[in-house]
Design a protein around this motif. Structure first.
Motif, PDB file in Angstrom:
ATOM      1  N   ASN A  52       0.873  -1.169   0.000  1.00 61.17           N
ATOM      2  CA  ASN A  52       0.000   0.000   0.000  1.00 61.17           C
ATOM      3  C   ASN A  52       0.908   1.216   0.000  1.00 61.17           C
ATOM      4  N   THR A  53       1.180   1.759  -1.175  1.00 60.45           N
ATOM      5  CA  THR A  53       2.144   2.856  -1.281  1.00 60.45           C
ATOM      6  C   THR A  53       1.636   4.138  -0.615  1.00 60.45           C
ATOM      7  N   SER A  54       0.342   4.229  -0.357  1.00 60.45           N
ATOM      8  CA  SER A  54      -0.184   5.403   0.355  1.00 60.45           C
ATOM      9  C   SER A  54       0.265   5.412   1.810  1.00 60.45           C
ATOM     10  N   TYR A  55       0.759   4.267   2.279  1.00 56.01           N
ATOM     11  CA  TYR A  55       1.160   4.123   3.672  1.00 56.01           C
ATOM     12  C   TYR A  55       2.655   4.400   3.865  1.00 56.01           C
ATOM     13  N   CYS A  56       3.407   4.511   2.746  1.00 55.44           N
ATOM     14  CA  CYS A  56       4.869   4.602   2.841  1.00 55.44           C
ATOM     15  C   CYS A  56       5.330   5.790   3.697  1.00 55.44           C
ATOM     16  N   PHE A  57       4.590   6.913   3.652  1.00 52.36           N
ATOM     17  CA  PHE A  57       4.994   8.105   4.408  1.00 52.36           C
ATOM     18  C   PHE A  57       3.834   8.604   5.275  1.00 52.36           C
ATOM     19  N   GLN A  58       3.079   7.685   5.857  1.00 51.56           N
ATOM     20  CA  GLN A  58       1.854   8.071   6.543  1.00 51.56           C
ATOM     21  C   GLN A  58       2.103   8.999   7.711  1.00 51.56           C
ATOM     22  N   TYR A  59       3.173   8.797   8.435  1.00 53.95           N
ATOM     23  CA  TYR A  59       3.420   9.608   9.629  1.00 53.95           C
ATOM     24  C   TYR A  59       4.481  10.689   9.383  1.00 53.95           C
ATOM     25  N   GLY A  60       4.609  11.118   8.143  1.00 59.44           N
ATOM     26  CA  GLY A  60       5.558  12.164   7.804  1.00 59.44           C
ATOM     27  C   GLY A  60       6.990  11.678   7.746  1.00 59.44           C
ATOM     28  N   ARG A  61       7.181  10.383   7.769  1.00 54.68           N
ATOM     29  CA  ARG A  61       8.512   9.792   7.669  1.00 54.68           C
ATOM     30  C   ARG A  61       8.362   8.451   6.961  1.00 54.68           C
ATOM     31  N   PRO A  62       9.447   7.942   6.386  1.00 50.34           N
ATOM     32  CA  PRO A  62       9.325   6.673   5.652  1.00 50.34           C
ATOM     33  C   PRO A  62       8.912   5.539   6.584  1.00 50.34           C
ATOM     34  N   CYS A  63       8.126   4.630   6.044  1.00 45.54           N
ATOM     35  CA  CYS A  63       7.806   3.401   6.767  1.00 45.54           C
ATOM     36  C   CYS A  63       9.113   2.686   7.114  1.00 45.54           C
ATOM     37  N   ALA A  64       9.106   1.954   8.214  1.00 45.91           N
ATOM     38  CA  ALA A  64      10.319   1.250   8.651  1.00 45.91           C
ATOM     39  C   ALA A  64      10.820   0.277   7.593  1.00 45.91           C
ATOM     40  N   TYR A  65       9.945  -0.128   6.664  1.00 43.32           N
ATOM     41  CA  TYR A  65      10.331  -1.109   5.638  1.00 43.32           C
ATOM     42  C   TYR A  65      10.437  -0.482   4.252  1.00 43.32           C
ATOM     43  N   PHE A  66      10.389   0.846   4.186  1.00 42.40           N
ATOM     44  CA  PHE A  66      10.443   1.523   2.888  1.00 42.40           C
ATOM     45  C   PHE A  66      11.713   1.158   2.120  1.00 42.40           C
ATOM     46  N   GLN A  67      12.834   1.223   2.809  1.00 43.58           N
ATOM     47  CA  GLN A  67      14.116   0.928   2.160  1.00 43.58           C
ATOM     48  C   GLN A  67      14.149  -0.506   1.625  1.00 43.58           C
ATOM     49  N   LEU A  68      13.556  -1.405   2.376  1.00 44.79           N
ATOM     50  CA  LEU A  68      13.541  -2.806   1.973  1.00 44.79           C
ATOM     51  C   LEU A  68      12.647  -3.012   0.757  1.00 44.79           C
ATOM     52  N   CYS A  69      11.475  -2.379   0.769  1.00 46.20           N
ATOM     53  CA  CYS A  69      10.565  -2.486  -0.381  1.00 46.20           C
ATOM     54  C   CYS A  69      11.200  -1.883  -1.630  1.00 46.20           C
ATOM     55  N   ARG A  70      11.821  -0.707  -1.446  1.00 43.84           N
ATOM     56  CA  ARG A  70      12.414  -0.019  -2.603  1.00 43.84           C
ATOM     57  C   ARG A  70      13.520  -0.853  -3.236  1.00 43.84           C
ATOM     58  N   SER A  71      14.215  -1.641  -2.417  1.00 44.87           N
ATOM     59  CA  SER A  71      15.305  -2.460  -2.952  1.00 44.87           C
ATOM     60  C   SER A  71      14.818  -3.801  -3.496  1.00 44.87           C
TER      61      SER A  71
END
Length: 338
Positions: A287-306
Protein backbone atom coordinates in the motif's frame (compact mmCIF):
# COMPACT_ATOMS: atom_id res chain seq x y z
CA UNK A 1 -4.93 -29.38 12.61
CA UNK A 2 -2.28 -26.69 12.01
CA UNK A 3 -0.80 -24.85 14.99
CA UNK A 4 -2.63 -21.71 16.01
CA UNK A 5 -0.74 -18.52 15.16
CA UNK A 6 -0.61 -15.91 17.94
CA UNK A 7 -1.57 -12.48 16.66
CA UNK A 8 -1.97 -9.02 18.15
CA UNK A 9 -4.06 -6.07 17.11
CA UNK A 10 -0.81 -4.39 16.08
CA UNK A 11 -0.28 -7.13 13.52
CA UNK A 12 -3.80 -6.84 12.18
CA UNK A 13 -3.56 -3.07 11.99
CA UNK A 14 -0.35 -3.35 9.99
CA UNK A 15 -1.92 -6.00 7.73
CA UNK A 16 -4.85 -3.67 7.09
CA UNK A 17 -2.54 -0.72 6.33
CA UNK A 18 0.09 -2.55 4.24
CA UNK A 19 0.21 -6.28 3.72
CA UNK A 20 3.83 -6.23 2.59
CA UNK A 21 4.97 -4.41 5.75
CA UNK A 22 3.05 -6.99 7.77
CA UNK A 23 4.80 -9.80 5.93
CA UNK A 24 8.24 -8.28 6.58
CA UNK A 25 7.55 -8.04 10.30
CA UNK A 26 5.34 -10.96 11.23
CA UNK A 27 6.26 -13.66 8.71
CA UNK A 28 9.86 -12.82 7.83
CA UNK A 29 10.42 -11.49 11.40
CA UNK A 30 12.50 -8.50 10.30
CA UNK A 31 12.99 -5.43 12.50
CA UNK A 32 15.09 -2.36 11.60
CA UNK A 33 18.36 -2.16 13.48
CA UNK A 34 17.69 1.50 14.23
CA UNK A 35 14.61 1.95 16.35
CA UNK A 36 12.39 5.04 16.16
CA UNK A 37 13.59 7.19 19.10
CA UNK A 38 10.04 8.43 19.84
CA UNK A 39 8.82 4.86 20.29
CA UNK A 40 11.83 3.94 22.43
CA UNK A 41 11.16 6.91 24.74
CA UNK A 42 7.49 5.97 25.00
CA UNK A 43 8.45 2.46 26.11
CA UNK A 44 10.70 3.85 28.85
CA UNK A 45 7.88 6.04 30.17
CA UNK A 46 5.50 3.05 30.11
CA UNK A 47 7.98 1.16 32.29
CA UNK A 48 8.25 4.14 34.63
CA UNK A 49 4.49 4.46 34.95
CA UNK A 50 4.12 0.76 35.69
CA UNK A 51 6.69 1.15 38.47
CA UNK A 52 5.06 4.33 39.82
CA UNK A 53 1.49 3.01 39.84
CA UNK A 54 2.67 -0.26 41.36
CA UNK A 55 4.82 1.03 44.20
CA UNK A 56 4.52 4.84 44.16
CA UNK A 57 8.23 5.05 44.87
CA UNK A 58 9.76 7.91 42.87
CA UNK A 59 13.29 6.94 43.87
CA UNK A 60 12.86 3.58 42.13
CA UNK A 61 11.47 5.28 39.04
CA UNK A 62 14.44 7.66 38.87
CA UNK A 63 16.84 4.78 39.42
CA UNK A 64 15.23 2.94 36.50
CA UNK A 65 15.69 6.00 34.30
CA UNK A 66 19.34 6.34 35.32
CA UNK A 67 20.00 2.69 34.49
CA UNK A 68 18.18 2.95 31.15
CA UNK A 69 20.58 5.60 29.86
CA UNK A 70 24.05 4.40 30.97
CA UNK A 71 25.91 6.15 28.14
CA UNK A 72 24.31 9.56 28.51
CA UNK A 73 27.63 11.28 29.17
CA UNK A 74 28.84 10.33 25.68
CA UNK A 75 25.53 10.06 23.78
CA UNK A 76 23.54 13.26 23.15
CA UNK A 77 20.31 11.35 22.41
CA UNK A 78 20.55 9.40 25.66
CA UNK A 79 21.33 12.59 27.52
CA UNK A 80 18.27 14.37 26.11
CA UNK A 81 15.91 11.46 26.84
CA UNK A 82 17.38 11.01 30.33
CA UNK A 83 16.70 14.66 31.17
CA UNK A 84 13.17 14.53 29.75
CA UNK A 85 12.23 11.26 31.45
CA UNK A 86 13.52 12.46 34.83
CA UNK A 87 11.68 15.78 34.65
CA UNK A 88 8.49 14.21 33.28
CA UNK A 89 8.25 11.51 35.94
CA UNK A 90 9.25 13.80 38.82
CA UNK A 91 6.54 16.26 37.82
CA UNK A 92 4.04 13.43 37.23
CA UNK A 93 4.54 12.16 40.78
CA UNK A 94 3.97 15.66 42.10
CA UNK A 95 0.96 16.26 39.85
CA UNK A 96 -0.79 13.04 40.93
CA UNK A 97 0.17 12.59 44.61
CA UNK A 98 -2.97 10.47 45.02
CA UNK A 99 -5.35 8.83 42.56
CA UNK A 100 -9.12 8.67 42.42
CA UNK A 101 -8.90 5.12 41.07
CA UNK A 102 -7.73 1.87 42.62
CA UNK A 103 -5.18 -0.12 40.61
CA UNK A 104 -6.48 -3.64 39.91
CA UNK A 105 -3.74 -4.87 37.55
CA UNK A 106 -0.76 -3.47 35.64
CA UNK A 107 0.64 -4.66 32.31
CA UNK A 108 -2.11 -7.26 32.13
CA UNK A 109 -1.77 -9.79 29.31
CA UNK A 110 -4.61 -11.81 27.81
CA UNK A 111 -5.22 -14.37 25.08
CA UNK A 112 -8.41 -15.53 23.42
CA UNK A 113 -9.93 -17.00 20.28
CA UNK A 114 -10.89 -14.99 17.22
CA UNK A 115 -14.59 -15.61 16.73
CA UNK A 116 -16.98 -14.90 13.90
CA UNK A 117 -19.60 -12.82 15.73
CA UNK A 118 -22.24 -13.71 13.15
CA UNK A 119 -21.98 -17.51 13.58
CA UNK A 120 -19.93 -18.09 16.72
CA UNK A 121 -17.34 -20.06 14.69
CA UNK A 122 -13.83 -19.98 16.10
CA UNK A 123 -10.75 -19.47 13.93
CA UNK A 124 -8.69 -22.64 13.53
CA UNK A 125 -5.66 -20.62 12.46
CA UNK A 126 -5.34 -17.58 14.73
CA UNK A 127 -5.72 -16.45 18.33
CA UNK A 128 -5.49 -12.88 19.61
CA UNK A 129 -3.16 -11.87 22.44
CA UNK A 130 -2.39 -8.50 23.90
CA UNK A 131 -1.37 -6.44 26.89
CA UNK A 132 -3.01 -3.41 28.48
CA UNK A 133 -1.18 -0.83 30.57
CA UNK A 134 -3.55 -1.21 33.48
CA UNK A 135 -6.99 -2.04 34.83
CA UNK A 136 -8.37 0.30 37.49
CA UNK A 137 -11.59 0.63 39.49
CA UNK A 138 -13.21 4.01 40.01
CA UNK A 139 -16.65 4.69 41.54
CA UNK A 140 -17.42 0.97 41.36
CA UNK A 141 -16.67 0.71 37.63
CA UNK A 142 -13.74 -0.90 35.82
CA UNK A 143 -11.67 1.09 33.34
CA UNK A 144 -8.63 0.34 31.25
CA UNK A 145 -5.74 2.68 31.99
CA UNK A 146 -3.92 3.60 28.79
CA UNK A 147 -0.73 5.66 28.84
CA UNK A 148 0.20 7.98 25.97
CA UNK A 149 3.13 10.30 25.43
CA UNK A 150 2.37 13.15 23.06
CA UNK A 151 4.08 16.14 21.52
CA UNK A 152 1.06 18.27 22.35
CA UNK A 153 -2.56 17.92 23.42
CA UNK A 154 -5.23 19.76 21.51
CA UNK A 155 -8.77 19.13 20.31
CA UNK A 156 -7.53 17.21 17.27
CA UNK A 157 -5.46 14.89 19.44
CA UNK A 158 -8.35 14.17 21.77
CA UNK A 159 -10.68 13.53 18.83
CA UNK A 160 -8.29 10.90 17.50
CA UNK A 161 -8.47 8.94 20.73
CA UNK A 162 -11.87 7.79 19.49
CA UNK A 163 -10.11 5.94 16.65
CA UNK A 164 -7.94 3.98 19.08
CA UNK A 165 -9.80 0.75 18.32
CA UNK A 166 -7.08 -1.47 19.71
CA UNK A 167 -7.82 -0.67 23.32
CA UNK A 168 -11.56 -1.08 22.77
CA UNK A 169 -11.09 -4.54 21.29
CA UNK A 170 -8.76 -5.45 24.14
CA UNK A 171 -11.47 -4.39 26.58
CA UNK A 172 -13.79 -7.00 25.08
CA UNK A 173 -11.19 -9.75 25.46
CA UNK A 174 -10.47 -8.76 29.05
CA UNK A 175 -14.17 -8.86 29.85
CA UNK A 176 -14.27 -12.47 28.59
CA UNK A 177 -11.05 -13.39 30.42
CA UNK A 178 -11.71 -11.75 33.79
CA UNK A 179 -15.50 -11.83 33.93
CA UNK A 180 -15.81 -8.08 34.51
CA UNK A 181 -17.57 -5.27 32.67
CA UNK A 182 -15.24 -2.60 31.35
CA UNK A 183 -17.03 0.73 31.32
CA UNK A 184 -14.40 2.70 29.45
CA UNK A 185 -10.84 3.85 29.08
CA UNK A 186 -8.90 6.40 31.08
CA UNK A 187 -6.29 7.89 28.76
CA UNK A 188 -3.34 9.12 30.76
CA UNK A 189 -1.50 11.55 28.48
CA UNK A 190 1.94 12.99 29.25
CA UNK A 191 3.29 15.76 27.04
CA UNK A 192 6.92 15.73 25.94
CA UNK A 193 8.48 19.11 26.72
CA UNK A 194 10.25 20.55 23.67
CA UNK A 195 13.00 22.35 25.56
CA UNK A 196 16.57 21.61 24.54
CA UNK A 197 19.71 21.83 26.65
CA UNK A 198 21.94 24.71 25.64
CA UNK A 199 25.09 23.37 23.98
CA UNK A 200 27.14 26.55 24.13
CA UNK A 201 29.56 27.75 21.47
CA UNK A 202 32.78 26.31 20.15
CA UNK A 203 35.76 28.65 20.18
CA UNK A 204 35.39 29.13 16.42
CA UNK A 205 31.66 29.91 16.69
CA UNK A 206 32.33 32.44 19.43
CA UNK A 207 35.06 34.17 17.43
CA UNK A 208 32.79 34.37 14.38
CA UNK A 209 29.94 35.88 16.41
CA UNK A 210 32.31 38.27 18.15
CA UNK A 211 33.71 39.41 14.82
CA UNK A 212 30.19 40.16 13.57
CA UNK A 213 29.42 42.21 16.66
CA UNK A 214 32.65 44.17 16.35
CA UNK A 215 31.93 44.89 12.68
CA UNK A 216 28.57 46.39 13.67
CA UNK A 217 29.95 48.30 16.64
CA UNK A 218 30.80 52.01 16.31
CA UNK A 219 33.63 51.59 18.85
CA UNK A 220 35.17 48.56 17.09
CA UNK A 221 34.92 46.61 20.33
CA UNK A 222 32.63 43.97 21.84
CA UNK A 223 32.07 42.76 25.39
CA UNK A 224 30.54 39.50 24.18
CA UNK A 225 31.43 36.36 26.14
CA UNK A 226 31.51 32.84 24.91
CA UNK A 227 28.25 30.95 25.53
CA UNK A 228 29.01 27.93 27.72
CA UNK A 229 27.06 24.62 27.71
CA UNK A 230 24.04 24.62 30.01
CA UNK A 231 24.74 22.71 33.22
CA UNK A 232 22.68 19.55 33.85
CA UNK A 233 21.19 20.95 37.06
CA UNK A 234 20.20 24.20 35.37
CA UNK A 235 18.52 22.41 32.46
CA UNK A 236 16.75 19.95 34.76
CA UNK A 237 15.38 22.87 36.77
CA UNK A 238 14.17 24.55 33.57
CA UNK A 239 12.42 21.35 32.48
CA UNK A 240 10.73 20.89 35.83
CA UNK A 241 9.46 24.47 35.74
CA UNK A 242 8.03 23.71 32.30
CA UNK A 243 6.11 20.78 33.74
CA UNK A 244 4.43 23.09 36.25
CA UNK A 245 2.58 24.74 33.36
CA UNK A 246 -1.05 23.71 32.75
CA UNK A 247 -1.67 21.13 30.04
CA UNK A 248 1.47 19.03 30.44
CA UNK A 249 -0.61 16.16 31.89
CA UNK A 250 -4.13 15.22 30.88
CA UNK A 251 -6.68 12.54 31.72
CA UNK A 252 -9.43 11.80 29.21
CA UNK A 253 -12.19 9.28 29.92
CA UNK A 254 -13.96 7.58 27.02
CA UNK A 255 -16.91 5.28 27.63
CA UNK A 256 -17.25 2.17 25.49
CA UNK A 257 -20.33 1.47 23.40
CA UNK A 258 -21.31 -2.20 23.20
CA UNK A 259 -21.86 -1.69 19.46
CA UNK A 260 -18.15 -0.99 19.07
CA UNK A 261 -17.33 -4.48 20.34
CA UNK A 262 -19.38 -6.19 17.65
CA UNK A 263 -18.03 -3.93 14.92
CA UNK A 264 -14.41 -4.62 15.82
CA UNK A 265 -14.89 -8.35 16.27
CA UNK A 266 -16.45 -8.51 12.80
CA UNK A 267 -13.55 -6.52 11.37
CA UNK A 268 -11.04 -8.83 13.04
CA UNK A 269 -12.78 -11.88 11.61
CA UNK A 270 -12.69 -10.42 8.10
CA UNK A 271 -8.99 -9.59 8.47
CA UNK A 272 -8.24 -13.14 9.58
CA UNK A 273 -9.89 -14.51 6.45
CA UNK A 274 -7.95 -12.08 4.27
CA UNK A 275 -4.69 -13.13 5.95
CA UNK A 276 -5.41 -16.79 5.27
CA UNK A 277 -5.94 -15.97 1.62
CA UNK A 278 -2.77 -13.87 1.42
CA UNK A 279 -0.70 -16.64 3.02
CA UNK A 280 -2.18 -19.34 0.79
CA UNK A 281 -1.50 -17.41 -2.42
CA UNK A 282 1.59 -15.52 -1.11
CA UNK A 283 0.06 -12.22 -2.20
CA UNK A 284 1.19 -9.52 0.19
CA UNK A 285 0.82 -6.40 -1.90
CA UNK A 286 2.12 -2.97 -0.99
CA UNK A 287 0.00 0.00 0.00
CA UNK A 288 2.14 2.86 -1.28
CA UNK A 289 -0.18 5.40 0.36
CA UNK A 290 1.16 4.12 3.67
CA UNK A 291 4.87 4.60 2.84
CA UNK A 292 4.99 8.11 4.41
CA UNK A 293 1.85 8.07 6.54
CA UNK A 294 3.42 9.61 9.63
CA UNK A 295 5.56 12.16 7.80
CA UNK A 296 8.51 9.79 7.67
CA UNK A 297 9.33 6.67 5.65
CA UNK A 298 7.81 3.40 6.77
CA UNK A 299 10.32 1.25 8.65
CA UNK A 300 10.33 -1.11 5.64
CA UNK A 301 10.44 1.52 2.89
CA UNK A 302 14.12 0.93 2.16
CA UNK A 303 13.54 -2.81 1.97
CA UNK A 304 10.56 -2.49 -0.38
CA UNK A 305 12.41 -0.02 -2.60
CA UNK A 306 15.31 -2.46 -2.95
CA UNK A 307 12.98 -5.31 -3.83
CA UNK A 308 13.96 -7.21 -0.69
CA UNK A 309 17.68 -7.04 -1.46
CA UNK A 310 19.55 -9.48 0.87
CA UNK A 311 22.31 -6.88 1.38
CA UNK A 312 19.77 -4.38 2.70
CA UNK A 313 18.41 -7.02 5.07
CA UNK A 314 21.88 -7.92 6.29
CA UNK A 315 23.01 -4.33 6.86
CA UNK A 316 19.85 -2.67 8.17
CA UNK A 317 17.65 -5.34 9.76
CA UNK A 318 17.71 -8.02 12.40
CA UNK A 319 15.42 -10.98 12.96
CA UNK A 320 13.30 -10.80 16.12
CA UNK A 321 10.33 -13.04 16.89
CA UNK A 322 6.97 -11.23 16.60
CA UNK A 323 4.98 -9.81 19.49
CA UNK A 324 7.94 -8.93 21.66
CA UNK A 325 5.62 -6.48 23.45
CA UNK A 326 3.92 -9.45 25.13
CA UNK A 327 7.03 -10.49 26.99
CA UNK A 328 7.29 -9.65 30.68
CA UNK A 329 8.92 -6.29 31.18
CA UNK A 330 8.34 -5.16 27.60
CA UNK A 331 6.39 -2.01 26.82
CA UNK A 332 3.44 -1.91 24.47
CA UNK A 333 4.14 -2.38 20.82
CA UNK A 334 5.49 0.07 18.32
CA UNK A 335 2.16 1.71 17.74
CA UNK A 336 2.32 5.36 16.73
CA UNK A 337 1.65 7.58 19.70
CA UNK A 338 -0.25 10.06 17.56
Amino acid sequence: MSELMTTTYSMWRLFRNCRMACKWRYIDELVPLERDPNLAFGSVIHDCLECWHGERDLAKVIDHIDRTYPNRAQDDHQQADWHLARAMMSAYAEHYPAEEFEVVALEKTFEGPIVNPATGATSRSFILAGKVDGIVRQDGQYFLLEHKTASQIDASYLERLWTDFQIILYAWYLEQTLGITVSGIIYNVLVKAKLRQGKGETEAEFEARRAELIAKSKTGKSSAKRKLPEEDDTFQQRLQEKYLEPGMFHREVLYISRDQFEELRAELWELSKAMLDARRRNTFYRNTSYCFQYGRPCAYFQLCRSGGNPNVIENHFQRIAPHEELRDGAGEDAAPVF
